[in-house]
Design a protein around this motif. Sequence first.
Motif, mmCIF file in Angstrom:
data_model
loop_
_atom_site.group_PDB
_atom_site.id
_atom_site.type_symbol
_atom_site.label_atom_id
_atom_site.label_comp_id
_atom_site.label_asym_id
_atom_site.label_seq_id
_atom_site.Cartn_x
_atom_site.Cartn_y
_atom_site.Cartn_z
ATOM 1 N N THR A 89 49.996 36.734 42.100
ATOM 2 C CA THR A 89 49.241 36.447 40.878
ATOM 3 C C THR A 89 47.775 36.770 41.063
ATOM 4 O OG1 THR A 89 50.761 34.658 40.259
ATOM 5 C CG2 THR A 89 48.574 34.615 39.262
ATOM 6 N N CYS A 90 47.188 37.369 40.043
ATOM 7 C CA CYS A 90 45.742 37.535 39.998
ATOM 8 C C CYS A 90 45.198 36.494 39.030
ATOM 9 C CB CYS A 90 45.370 38.938 39.537
ATOM 10 S SG CYS A 90 43.594 39.238 39.559
ATOM 11 N N TYR A 91 44.391 35.583 39.559
ATOM 12 C CA TYR A 91 43.775 34.543 38.741
ATOM 13 C C TYR A 91 42.400 35.038 38.283
ATOM 14 C CZ TYR A 91 47.318 31.488 40.829
ATOM 15 O OH TYR A 91 48.510 30.922 41.243
ATOM 16 N N ALA A 107 35.018 46.733 35.638
ATOM 17 C CA ALA A 107 35.292 45.589 36.514
ATOM 18 C C ALA A 107 36.779 45.238 36.508
ATOM 19 C CB ALA A 107 34.457 44.390 36.073
ATOM 20 N N ILE A 108 37.377 45.207 35.320
ATOM 21 C CA ILE A 108 38.807 44.933 35.236
ATOM 22 C C ILE A 108 39.601 46.024 35.946
ATOM 23 C CG2 ILE A 108 40.772 44.806 33.652
ATOM 24 C CD1 ILE A 108 39.200 42.231 33.691
ATOM 25 N N LYS A 109 39.189 47.259 35.799
ATOM 26 C CA LYS A 109 39.867 48.376 36.477
ATOM 27 C C LYS A 109 39.802 48.193 37.997
ATOM 28 C CE LYS A 109 40.098 53.462 36.212
ATOM 29 N NZ LYS A 109 39.981 53.864 37.610
ATOM 30 N N THR A 110 38.647 47.767 38.509
ATOM 31 C CA THR A 110 38.510 47.519 39.947
ATOM 32 C C THR A 110 39.460 46.425 40.406
ATOM 33 O OG1 THR A 110 36.189 48.213 40.010
ATOM 34 C CG2 THR A 110 36.910 46.689 41.730
ATOM 35 N N ILE A 111 39.545 45.353 39.640
ATOM 36 C CA ILE A 111 40.433 44.244 40.003
ATOM 37 C C ILE A 111 41.887 44.708 40.001
ATOM 38 C CG2 ILE A 111 41.305 41.997 39.248
ATOM 39 C CD1 ILE A 111 38.435 41.429 38.214
ATOM 40 N N VAL A 112 42.285 45.418 38.969
ATOM 41 C CA VAL A 112 43.680 45.864 38.847
ATOM 42 C C VAL A 112 44.046 46.843 39.961
ATOM 43 C CG1 VAL A 112 45.289 47.172 37.395
ATOM 44 C CG2 VAL A 112 43.788 45.460 36.362
ATOM 45 N N GLU A 113 43.139 47.741 40.303
ATOM 46 C CA GLU A 113 43.457 48.811 41.265
ATOM 47 C C GLU A 113 43.226 48.415 42.720
ATOM 48 O OE1 GLU A 113 41.302 52.275 40.017
ATOM 49 O OE2 GLU A 113 42.595 52.598 38.262
ATOM 50 N N THR A 114 42.639 47.261 42.975
ATOM 51 C CA THR A 114 42.417 46.810 44.355
ATOM 52 C C THR A 114 43.697 46.181 44.905
ATOM 53 O OG1 THR A 114 40.060 46.421 43.978
ATOM 54 C CG2 THR A 114 41.072 45.284 45.855
ATOM 55 N N ASN A 115 44.167 46.700 46.024
ATOM 56 C CA ASN A 115 45.385 46.189 46.651
ATOM 57 C C ASN A 115 45.055 45.183 47.740
ATOM 58 O OD1 ASN A 115 47.155 47.871 45.118
ATOM 59 N ND2 ASN A 115 46.624 49.589 46.455
ATOM 60 N N THR A 116 45.956 44.229 47.938
ATOM 61 C CA THR A 116 45.807 43.276 49.031
ATOM 62 C C THR A 116 47.185 42.854 49.518
ATOM 63 O OG1 THR A 116 44.949 41.103 49.690
ATOM 64 C CG2 THR A 116 45.641 41.321 47.403
ATOM 65 N N ASN A 117 47.310 42.637 50.814
ATOM 66 C CA ASN A 117 48.544 42.093 51.379
ATOM 67 C C ASN A 117 48.501 40.574 51.464
ATOM 68 O OD1 ASN A 117 49.734 44.633 51.824
ATOM 69 N ND2 ASN A 117 48.558 44.885 53.715
ATOM 70 N N SER A 118 47.341 39.997 51.215
ATOM 71 C CA SER A 118 47.192 38.553 51.331
ATOM 72 C C SER A 118 46.433 37.998 50.125
ATOM 73 C CB SER A 118 46.454 38.200 52.630
ATOM 74 O OG SER A 118 46.363 36.800 52.778
ATOM 75 N N PHE A 134 40.511 35.786 41.847
ATOM 76 C CA PHE A 134 41.243 35.780 43.115
ATOM 77 C C PHE A 134 42.549 36.543 42.891
ATOM 78 C CE2 PHE A 134 38.583 32.091 43.940
ATOM 79 C CZ PHE A 134 38.359 32.138 45.313
ATOM 80 N N LYS A 135 42.820 37.508 43.743
ATOM 81 C CA LYS A 135 44.076 38.254 43.672
ATOM 82 C C LYS A 135 44.945 37.812 44.847
ATOM 83 C CE LYS A 135 45.562 42.835 42.245
ATOM 84 N NZ LYS A 135 45.119 44.224 41.961
ATOM 85 N N VAL A 136 46.095 37.220 44.543
ATOM 86 C CA VAL A 136 46.875 36.523 45.569
ATOM 87 C C VAL A 136 48.264 37.137 45.704
ATOM 88 C CG1 VAL A 136 47.828 34.289 46.274
ATOM 89 C CG2 VAL A 136 45.633 34.378 45.060
ATOM 90 N N GLN A 137 48.533 37.751 46.836
ATOM 91 C CA GLN A 137 49.891 38.178 47.185
ATOM 92 C C GLN A 137 50.611 37.069 47.937
ATOM 93 O OE1 GLN A 137 51.932 40.601 46.635
ATOM 94 N NE2 GLN A 137 50.699 42.246 45.734
#
Length: 205
Positions: free
Chosen positions: A84-86, A97-108, A132-135
Amino acid sequence: MKYIIMCGGNYPKCEQLRHLSLILGEPIVHRTIRFLRECGVKDIAISSNHADFEKFGVPVLTHENNYGNGGYWTEAFYPTNEPTCYIFGDVIFSKAAIKTIVETNTNSIEFFASAPPFSPRYPKRWAEPFAFKVQNQQYFRVCIDKAEELYRKKKLNRLISWELWQVIKGTPLNDIDYTNYTVINDYTCDVDKPEDLEKIERVML
């Protein structure tokens, strides 16, 4: 990944929810939804205990929490096992800014916020958190519990985004490191009081 726009809290002594305030004639939360859709996001929801958000065409999620009634701010994160991305609902985002959030990957877990030196278009003198983008939800919940415990023991001066991120990253407590998260430095900023709307509109135009 699910994108949840967090819409709790309000201006002091103000009847209208700040997330519904108009920016260039459009409610803040509607603007965020529109930008997410334009970036290809389909799984969008709003987390709020207010019925005012049902008109925006996305699910409104509610959960038991005491935030706003003496509880911790960290209780506002909707509990789920899904990645979930909060996204903070009182932030006026640029589409970039939204594009950066959507396109940024994280494993954690990844954190998004402004940082000095600020853009000339940025309307405040201090950094603000955006998402916060939470995997790894399990680790996220462990860190929330740990941050709340540290706050109860007075080892954290505050319990807001920066302190939670320090716990997640294991960096020194009560000392913001502006280099260890994804920086968004344009006019993107949150609304603390009604006067902020006019300031942000001026730099957007």
